[in-house]
Design a protein around this motif. Structure first.
Motif, PDB file in Angstrom:
ATOM      1  N   ASN A 166       0.686  -1.218   0.221  1.00 56.61           N
ATOM      2  CA  ASN A 166      -0.006   0.127   0.098  1.00 56.61           C
ATOM      3  C   ASN A 166       0.933   1.377  -0.168  1.00 56.61           C
ATOM      4  OD1 ASN A 166      -2.799  -1.123   0.453  1.00 56.61           O
ATOM      5  ND2 ASN A 166      -1.642  -2.049   2.139  1.00 56.61           N
ATOM      6  N   LEU A 167       0.602   2.041  -0.896  1.00 57.80           N
ATOM      7  CA  LEU A 167       1.349   3.347  -1.114  1.00 57.80           C
ATOM      8  C   LEU A 167       0.555   4.658  -0.566  1.00 57.80           C
ATOM      9  CD1 LEU A 167       2.371   2.322  -4.528  1.00 57.80           C
ATOM     10  CD2 LEU A 167       3.819   2.210  -2.503  1.00 57.80           C
ATOM     11  N   TYR A 168       1.409   5.566  -0.143  1.00 56.52           N
ATOM     12  CA  TYR A 168       0.966   6.933   0.020  1.00 56.52           C
ATOM     13  C   TYR A 168       2.088   7.982  -0.425  1.00 56.52           C
ATOM     14  CZ  TYR A 168       3.900   6.954   4.247  1.00 56.52           C
ATOM     15  OH  TYR A 168       4.935   7.114   4.983  1.00 56.52           O
ATOM     16  N   GLY A 169       1.599   9.287  -0.420  1.00 58.29           N
ATOM     17  CA  GLY A 169       2.636  10.505  -0.672  1.00 58.29           C
ATOM     18  C   GLY A 169       1.800  11.465  -1.716  1.00 58.29           C
ATOM     19  N   PRO A 170       2.845  12.215  -2.146  1.00 54.63           N
ATOM     20  CA  PRO A 170       2.462  13.355  -2.942  1.00 54.63           C
ATOM     21  C   PRO A 170       1.700  12.816  -3.984  1.00 54.63           C
ATOM     22  CG  PRO A 170       4.880  13.650  -2.320  1.00 54.63           C
ATOM     23  CD  PRO A 170       4.535  12.323  -1.675  1.00 54.63           C
ATOM     24  N   ASN A 171       0.686  13.542  -4.560  1.00 54.60           N
ATOM     25  CA  ASN A 171      -0.153  13.295  -5.758  1.00 54.60           C
ATOM     26  C   ASN A 171      -1.184  12.066  -5.585  1.00 54.60           C
ATOM     27  OD1 ASN A 171       0.558  15.335  -7.465  1.00 54.60           O
ATOM     28  ND2 ASN A 171       2.594  14.209  -7.866  1.00 54.60           N
ATOM     29  N   ASP A 172      -1.436  11.890  -4.330  1.00 58.30           N
ATOM     30  CA  ASP A 172      -2.328  10.700  -4.027  1.00 58.30           C
ATOM     31  C   ASP A 172      -3.759  11.067  -4.538  1.00 58.30           C
ATOM     32  OD1 ASP A 172      -3.464   8.302  -3.010  1.00 58.30           O
ATOM     33  OD2 ASP A 172      -2.191   8.268  -1.344  1.00 58.30           O
ATOM     34  N   PHE A 212       2.489   0.202   4.984  1.00 56.45           N
ATOM     35  CA  PHE A 212       2.217   1.432   4.138  1.00 56.45           C
ATOM     36  C   PHE A 212       3.916   1.700   3.640  1.00 56.45           C
ATOM     37  CE2 PHE A 212      -1.481   1.247   6.386  1.00 56.45           C
ATOM     38  CZ  PHE A 212      -2.508   1.678   5.513  1.00 56.45           C
ATOM     39  N   LEU A 213       3.910   2.163   2.458  1.00 52.48           N
ATOM     40  CA  LEU A 213       5.196   2.453   1.798  1.00 52.48           C
ATOM     41  C   LEU A 213       5.118   3.858   1.206  1.00 52.48           C
ATOM     42  CD1 LEU A 213       8.220   1.675   1.073  1.00 52.48           C
ATOM     43  CD2 LEU A 213       7.408   0.987  -1.002  1.00 52.48           C
ATOM     44  N   HIS A 214       5.935   5.061   1.408  1.00 53.32           N
ATOM     45  CA  HIS A 214       5.980   5.997   0.954  1.00 53.32           C
ATOM     46  C   HIS A 214       6.244   6.098  -0.638  1.00 53.32           C
ATOM     47  CE1 HIS A 214       7.038  10.240   0.058  1.00 53.32           C
ATOM     48  NE2 HIS A 214       6.038  10.817   1.276  1.00 53.32           N
ATOM     49  N   ALA A 215       5.537   6.883  -1.406  1.00 55.95           N
ATOM     50  CA  ALA A 215       6.046   6.692  -3.023  1.00 55.95           C
ATOM     51  C   ALA A 215       7.358   7.087  -3.404  1.00 55.95           C
ATOM     52  CB  ALA A 215       4.916   7.649  -3.480  1.00 55.95           C
ATOM     53  N   ASP A 216       7.925   7.697  -2.650  1.00 57.10           N
ATOM     54  CA  ASP A 216       9.376   8.509  -2.859  1.00 57.10           C
ATOM     55  C   ASP A 216      10.339   7.020  -2.585  1.00 57.10           C
ATOM     56  OD1 ASP A 216       8.896  10.806  -3.781  1.00 57.10           O
ATOM     57  OD2 ASP A 216       9.093  11.684  -1.816  1.00 57.10           O
ATOM     58  N   ARG A 281      13.440 -10.767  -0.373  1.00 53.58           N
ATOM     59  CA  ARG A 281      14.392 -10.731  -1.544  1.00 53.58           C
ATOM     60  C   ARG A 281      14.829  -9.560  -2.060  1.00 53.58           C
ATOM     61  NH1 ARG A 281      11.108 -13.420  -6.474  1.00 53.58           N
ATOM     62  NH2 ARG A 281      11.594 -15.169  -5.588  1.00 53.58           N
ATOM     63  N   LEU A 282      14.119  -8.484  -1.791  1.00 58.78           N
ATOM     64  CA  LEU A 282      14.588  -7.111  -2.051  1.00 58.78           C
ATOM     65  C   LEU A 282      15.547  -6.744  -1.018  1.00 58.78           C
ATOM     66  CD1 LEU A 282      14.072  -4.581  -3.635  1.00 58.78           C
ATOM     67  CD2 LEU A 282      12.175  -3.795  -2.329  1.00 58.78           C
ATOM     68  N   HIS A 283      15.547  -7.048   0.131  1.00 54.79           N
ATOM     69  CA  HIS A 283      16.575  -6.949   1.217  1.00 54.79           C
ATOM     70  C   HIS A 283      17.964  -7.579   0.688  1.00 54.79           C
ATOM     71  CE1 HIS A 283      13.882  -5.469   4.665  1.00 54.79           C
ATOM     72  NE2 HIS A 283      13.629  -4.724   3.865  1.00 54.79           N
ATOM     73  N   GLN A 284      17.926  -8.833   0.281  1.00 53.09           N
ATOM     74  CA  GLN A 284      19.150  -9.357  -0.358  1.00 53.09           C
ATOM     75  C   GLN A 284      19.694  -8.897  -1.592  1.00 53.09           C
ATOM     76  OE1 GLN A 284      17.513 -13.544  -0.665  1.00 53.09           O
ATOM     77  NE2 GLN A 284      17.338 -13.610   1.469  1.00 53.09           N
ATOM     78  N   LEU A 285      18.915  -8.175  -2.243  1.00 49.15           N
ATOM     79  CA  LEU A 285      19.341  -7.482  -3.590  1.00 49.15           C
ATOM     80  C   LEU A 285      20.082  -6.375  -2.917  1.00 49.15           C
ATOM     81  CD1 LEU A 285      16.551  -7.793  -5.954  1.00 49.15           C
ATOM     82  CD2 LEU A 285      18.646  -8.923  -6.149  1.00 49.15           C
ATOM     83  N   GLY A 286      19.875  -5.691  -1.680  1.00 50.77           N
ATOM     84  CA  GLY A 286      20.457  -4.469  -1.083  1.00 50.77           C
ATOM     85  C   GLY A 286      19.853  -3.218  -1.183  1.00 50.77           C
ATOM     86  N   TRP A 287      18.198  -3.118  -0.959  1.00 46.96           N
ATOM     87  CA  TRP A 287      17.450  -2.122  -0.858  1.00 46.96           C
ATOM     88  C   TRP A 287      16.755  -2.132   0.260  1.00 46.96           C
ATOM     89  CZ3 TRP A 287      12.689  -0.394  -0.271  1.00 46.96           C
ATOM     90  CH2 TRP A 287      12.460   0.898  -0.381  1.00 46.96           C
ATOM     91  N   GLN A 288      16.685  -1.068   1.051  1.00 44.87           N
ATOM     92  CA  GLN A 288      15.459  -1.182   2.311  1.00 44.87           C
ATOM     93  C   GLN A 288      14.897   0.298   2.016  1.00 44.87           C
ATOM     94  OE1 GLN A 288      16.775  -2.590   6.066  1.00 44.87           O
ATOM     95  NE2 GLN A 288      18.272  -3.909   5.054  1.00 44.87           N
ATOM     96  N   HIS A 289      13.561   0.333   2.821  1.00 45.10           N
ATOM     97  CA  HIS A 289      13.056   1.492   2.924  1.00 45.10           C
ATOM     98  C   HIS A 289      13.888   2.508   3.981  1.00 45.10           C
ATOM     99  CE1 HIS A 289      11.482   0.120   6.633  1.00 45.10           C
ATOM    100  NE2 HIS A 289      10.925   1.143   6.814  1.00 45.10           N
ATOM    101  N   ARG A 290      13.475   3.777   3.529  1.00 46.21           N
ATOM    102  CA  ARG A 290      14.261   4.873   4.540  1.00 46.21           C
ATOM    103  C   ARG A 290      13.158   5.686   5.195  1.00 46.21           C
ATOM    104  NH1 ARG A 290      18.440   6.982   0.190  1.00 46.21           N
ATOM    105  NH2 ARG A 290      16.983   6.299  -1.299  1.00 46.21           N
ATOM    106  N   ILE A 291      11.770   5.819   4.729  1.00 47.52           N
ATOM    107  CA  ILE A 291      11.092   6.891   5.215  1.00 47.52           C
ATOM    108  C   ILE A 291       9.875   6.081   6.242  1.00 47.52           C
ATOM    109  CG2 ILE A 291       9.045   8.328   4.778  1.00 47.52           C
ATOM    110  CD1 ILE A 291      10.569   8.984   1.997  1.00 47.52           C
ATOM    111  N   GLU A 292      10.028   6.364   7.237  1.00 46.98           N
ATOM    112  CA  GLU A 292       9.204   5.650   8.427  1.00 46.98           C
ATOM    113  C   GLU A 292       7.739   6.284   8.579  1.00 46.98           C
ATOM    114  OE1 GLU A 292       9.846   2.843   9.711  1.00 46.98           O
ATOM    115  OE2 GLU A 292      12.182   2.909   9.402  1.00 46.98           O
ATOM    116  N   LEU A 293       6.509   5.658   8.903  1.00 46.60           N
ATOM    117  CA  LEU A 293       5.303   5.889   8.739  1.00 46.60           C
ATOM    118  C   LEU A 293       4.906   7.194   9.342  1.00 46.60           C
ATOM    119  CD1 LEU A 293       2.692   5.048   7.503  1.00 46.60           C
ATOM    120  CD2 LEU A 293       2.083   3.793   9.346  1.00 46.60           C
ATOM    121  N   THR A 294       5.372   7.517  10.539  1.00 48.58           N
ATOM    122  CA  THR A 294       4.934   8.752  11.350  1.00 48.58           C
ATOM    123  C   THR A 294       5.845   9.967  10.606  1.00 48.58           C
ATOM    124  OG1 THR A 294       5.006   7.551  13.372  1.00 48.58           O
ATOM    125  CG2 THR A 294       5.313  10.079  13.267  1.00 48.58           C
ATOM    126  N   GLU A 295       6.766   9.758  10.217  1.00 48.21           N
ATOM    127  CA  GLU A 295       7.635  10.726   9.137  1.00 48.21           C
ATOM    128  C   GLU A 295       6.683  11.273   7.787  1.00 48.21           C
ATOM    129  OE1 GLU A 295      11.730  11.210   6.716  1.00 48.21           O
ATOM    130  OE2 GLU A 295      11.359   9.654   8.172  1.00 48.21           O
TER     131      GLU A 295
END
Length: 312
Positions: A166-172, A212-216, A281-295
């Protein structure tokens, strides 16, 4: 991708497409191709073919889709299936015909069976029945995954797929009839605050859990996959963390500064009990999210305040 590669972002005005476009520009990719829906109807096969012949993109981010929340998905079932099938089929086929170097297709976590084990692993696809309220949209997205796999298998196309949570962010989308839960809550609480309403009604019981994942963050993951990933298997994109809808509502209420009451309308549907992505799988490829939900919610509310006239 090279910095001067011709990169087509389909759906660049939507929340996902605009985030991908921003991310590409921020990373120094300056040759981004876009078309509005009035300039190019992606449901029109001939128009899409002509566009690819004229622009000759090297890379394609397929972020265009007809999207909505539980109510819209359940009411406009034919539109969600028909429009999304046409959009993805036209772009994927034209990408093959015009020898695009690489295409990334974006699906959705709703592709997974309603009662699949949690967290949702990529291999759970087609292992059970879908959630009935958004089945047409889910079937369209599953078809897109299978189209990419089929063109890879039959023609050797480097077409990959990613499934965001589930996504959220600018232009929702903040339309209360067609939006997803988080933007709907932001608008409801904001309007209740401004109008001094004594309570806000929220659909369901509040017990379902959602991620929830930020669109950025999604955009960053998409560019990362386009730059580094070339396998057939699709990849989940998410945070690997979820909250109850009740906890989400309380967080949005606090962020907006609304002081009234929450009322739960249990006559309305809850949807799938839980949708948490397995992102190993994505973490093993070397990517993780940076924007936490409250922020992320705080930033999204500020964006909503700046752009209310466009959003509502």
């Amino acid at each position: 991708m090279h910095k001067n590669s011709r990169i087509y972002v389909a759906g660049h005005r939507g929340m996902v497409g605009s985030a991908i476009t921003r991310c590409l520009h921020n990373k120094g990719y300056h040759n981004v191709i876009t078309r509005t829906s009035s300039e190019l109807d992606l449901r029109n096969q001939a128009a899409v073919a002509d566009f690819f012949a004229e622009e000759k993109p090297d890379y394609v981010f397929l972020a265009a889709a007809k999207v909505g929340g539980i109510w819209a998905n359940n009411i406009y079932r034919a539109d969600f299936l028909y429009d999304n099938l046409l959009i993805e089929a036209n772009i994927i086929h034209s990408a093959y015909r015009h020898q695009v170097d690489k295409l990334l297709f974006l699906g959705s976590s709703c592709i997974y069976p309603k009662l699949a084990p949690q967290p949702l692993k990529e291999e759970y696809l087609l292992s059970g029945y879908l959630e009935p309220t958004n089945e047409p949209y889910a079937i369209a997205k599953i078809a897109g995954i299978k189209l990419c796999e089929a063109y890879r298998s039959q023609y050797g196309c480097n077409f990959i797929s990613a499934m965001p949570t589930n996504l959220y962010g600018p232009n929702d989308n903040y339309d209360l009839q067609g939006s997803h839960v988080l933007p709907a809550l932001i608008r409801k609480f904001h309007e209740a605050k401004i109008e001094n309403q004594p309570f806000v009604e929220v659909w369901g019981t509040g017990s379902p859990r959602r991620e929830f994942l930020h669109a950025d963050d999604l955009a960053d993951a998409c560019v990362f996959l386009m730059e580094t990933y070339n396998d057939e298997a699709f990849v989940n994109i998410g945070t690997g963390e979820d909250v109850t809808i009740r906890a989400l509502a309380e967080l949005v209420k606090e962020t907006v500064g609304y002081e009234g009451e929450l009322r739960w309308n249990t006559d309305k549907p809850d949807g799938t009990p839980r949708k948490l992505m397995d992102v190993s799988r994505l973490h093993q490829l070397g990517w993780q999210h940076r924007i936490e939900l409250t922020e992320g919610i705080a930033a999204t509310y500020q964006d909503f305040l700046r752009n209310q006239e466009a959003y509502v």
